[in-house]
Design a protein around this motif. Structure first.
Motif, short mmCIF file in Angstrom:
data_model
loop_
_atom_site.label_atom_id
_atom_site.label_comp_id
_atom_site.label_asym_id
_atom_site.label_seq_id
_atom_site.Cartn_x
_atom_site.Cartn_y
_atom_site.Cartn_z
N GLY A 8 39.00 89.62 -52.00
CA GLY A 8 39.69 90.87 -52.31
C GLY A 8 40.52 90.73 -53.57
N LEU A 9 40.92 91.85 -54.11
CA LEU A 9 41.73 91.83 -55.33
C LEU A 9 43.13 91.31 -55.01
CD1 LEU A 9 40.76 95.20 -57.03
CD2 LEU A 9 40.15 92.89 -57.77
N PRO A 10 43.70 90.53 -55.92
CA PRO A 10 45.06 90.04 -55.69
C PRO A 10 46.07 91.17 -55.84
CG PRO A 10 44.30 89.40 -57.85
CD PRO A 10 43.15 90.06 -57.17
N SER A 11 47.22 91.00 -55.23
CA SER A 11 48.26 92.01 -55.38
C SER A 11 48.86 91.89 -56.78
CB SER A 11 49.33 91.85 -54.29
OG SER A 11 49.87 90.55 -54.35
N ALA A 12 49.68 92.85 -57.13
CA ALA A 12 50.29 92.89 -58.46
C ALA A 12 51.03 91.58 -58.74
CB ALA A 12 51.25 94.07 -58.56
N HIS A 13 50.97 91.15 -59.99
CA HIS A 13 51.66 89.95 -60.48
C HIS A 13 51.09 88.65 -59.93
CE1 HIS A 13 54.41 92.79 -62.21
NE2 HIS A 13 54.72 93.26 -61.02
N GLU A 14 49.92 88.69 -59.31
CA GLU A 14 49.26 87.46 -58.87
C GLU A 14 48.06 87.23 -59.76
OE1 GLU A 14 48.19 87.02 -54.81
OE2 GLU A 14 50.19 87.49 -54.08
N PRO A 15 47.72 85.97 -60.03
CA PRO A 15 46.58 85.68 -60.90
C PRO A 15 45.27 86.18 -60.31
CG PRO A 15 47.82 83.68 -60.36
CD PRO A 15 48.40 84.78 -59.56
N VAL A 16 44.39 86.67 -61.17
CA VAL A 16 43.09 87.14 -60.73
C VAL A 16 42.15 85.95 -60.53
CG1 VAL A 16 41.04 88.47 -61.41
CG2 VAL A 16 43.32 89.37 -61.87
N PHE A 17 42.17 85.03 -61.48
CA PHE A 17 41.26 83.89 -61.41
C PHE A 17 41.91 82.75 -60.65
CE2 PHE A 17 40.08 86.27 -65.23
CZ PHE A 17 38.77 86.56 -64.89
N ARG A 18 41.20 82.28 -59.63
CA ARG A 18 41.72 81.23 -58.76
C ARG A 18 40.65 80.15 -58.61
NH1 ARG A 18 46.29 82.92 -56.96
NH2 ARG A 18 46.47 81.44 -55.26
N THR A 19 41.09 78.96 -58.25
CA THR A 19 40.14 77.87 -58.05
C THR A 19 39.41 78.05 -56.73
OG1 THR A 19 41.79 76.49 -56.97
CG2 THR A 19 41.53 76.22 -59.35
N LEU A 20 38.18 77.61 -56.69
CA LEU A 20 37.40 77.66 -55.45
C LEU A 20 37.30 76.27 -54.82
CD1 LEU A 20 34.47 80.05 -56.43
CD2 LEU A 20 36.45 80.55 -55.01
N ARG A 21 37.58 75.26 -55.61
CA ARG A 21 37.52 73.89 -55.10
C ARG A 21 38.92 73.45 -54.71
NH1 ARG A 21 33.02 70.58 -58.31
NH2 ARG A 21 31.53 72.26 -58.49
N GLY A 22 39.03 72.80 -53.59
CA GLY A 22 40.34 72.32 -53.14
C GLY A 22 41.20 73.48 -52.65
N ALA A 23 42.52 73.28 -52.76
CA ALA A 23 43.47 74.30 -52.29
C ALA A 23 43.38 75.56 -53.15
CB ALA A 23 44.89 73.74 -52.34
N ASP A 24 43.59 76.71 -52.52
CA ASP A 24 43.58 77.98 -53.23
C ASP A 24 44.81 78.02 -54.14
OD1 ASP A 24 42.91 80.63 -53.94
OD2 ASP A 24 44.31 81.39 -52.44
N LYS A 25 44.57 78.08 -55.46
CA LYS A 25 45.67 78.15 -56.42
C LYS A 25 45.16 78.81 -57.70
CE LYS A 25 44.63 73.47 -57.88
NZ LYS A 25 44.95 72.10 -57.80
N PRO A 26 46.08 79.24 -58.56
CA PRO A 26 45.64 79.88 -59.81
C PRO A 26 44.77 78.93 -60.63
CG PRO A 26 47.98 80.21 -59.47
CD PRO A 26 47.53 79.24 -58.42
N LEU A 27 43.79 79.49 -61.31
CA LEU A 27 42.89 78.71 -62.14
C LEU A 27 43.66 78.18 -63.35
CD1 LEU A 27 39.90 77.87 -62.53
CD2 LEU A 27 39.63 79.91 -63.92
N SER A 28 43.76 76.88 -63.47
CA SER A 28 44.50 76.27 -64.57
C SER A 28 43.61 76.10 -65.80
CB SER A 28 45.04 74.91 -64.15
OG SER A 28 43.95 74.00 -63.97
N TYR A 29 44.23 75.77 -66.90
CA TYR A 29 43.50 75.46 -68.12
C TYR A 29 42.49 74.35 -67.86
CZ TYR A 29 42.53 73.24 -72.61
OH TYR A 29 41.90 72.66 -73.68
N TRP A 30 42.93 73.30 -67.18
CA TRP A 30 42.08 72.14 -66.95
C TRP A 30 40.92 72.47 -66.01
CZ3 TRP A 30 42.70 68.91 -70.60
CH2 TRP A 30 43.94 68.80 -71.21
N ALA A 31 41.17 73.32 -65.04
CA ALA A 31 40.08 73.71 -64.14
C ALA A 31 39.05 74.54 -64.88
CB ALA A 31 40.64 74.47 -62.94
N MET A 32 39.50 75.46 -65.71
CA MET A 32 38.57 76.29 -66.48
C MET A 32 37.81 75.44 -67.49
SD MET A 32 37.23 79.15 -66.72
CE MET A 32 35.89 79.56 -67.80
N ARG A 33 38.49 74.48 -68.09
CA ARG A 33 37.85 73.57 -69.03
C ARG A 33 36.72 72.81 -68.33
NH1 ARG A 33 38.92 68.30 -71.14
NH2 ARG A 33 38.36 68.20 -73.33
N ARG A 34 36.98 72.40 -67.09
CA ARG A 34 35.96 71.67 -66.32
C ARG A 34 34.79 72.59 -65.98
NH1 ARG A 34 32.73 68.28 -66.19
NH2 ARG A 34 32.06 67.40 -64.22
#
Length: 126
Positions: A8-34
């Protein structure tokens, strides 16, 4: 984005892109780089995050629905001239614009009533 369909869509002020591997958290620069590294390995390409940023800037700057000042703000450029570098006149767009220009009906010359047609001819040619 399939994962947005599931989560589902995140609520206001929450990141749209999140990691799918490991714990649910905002997609970091390093994760996107990977993510890009894995895609590059599979596709035999060499894309970078800068390439994605450049492509986004180019598309936004040439979008008639976005003002250049808006693109500058989104890209966080300090100077509008930096954003202006992304403006491109594509041959296809130029061709279409010229076709539209030359296919428009010509405006018929008309003059306000009361002018002598001979005077109009002398002033404007005819």
């Amino acid at each position: 984005m399939t994962y947005l369909d599931q989560a589902g869509l995140p609520s206001a002020h929450e990141p749209v892109f999140r990691t799918l591997r490991g714990a649910d958290k905002p997609l970091s620069y390093w994760a996107m780089r990977r993510v890009l590294q894995r895609a590059n390995e599979k596709l035999k390409t060499n894309w970078s995050l800068h390439d994605l940023r450049h492509t986004a800037a180019n598309r936004m700057a040439n979008d008639p629905n976005l003002a250049l000042a808006q693109v500058r703000a989104i890209m966080r450029h300090a100077d509008l001239a930096t954003t202006g570098r992304y403006l491109n006149a594509r041959v296809e767009d130029l061709f279409d614009a010229l076709q539209q220009h030359y296919n428009r009906p010509r405006v018929e010359r008309s003059f306000a009533p009361g002018y002598d047609p001979d005077d109009v001819k002398v002033v404007f040619g005819g």
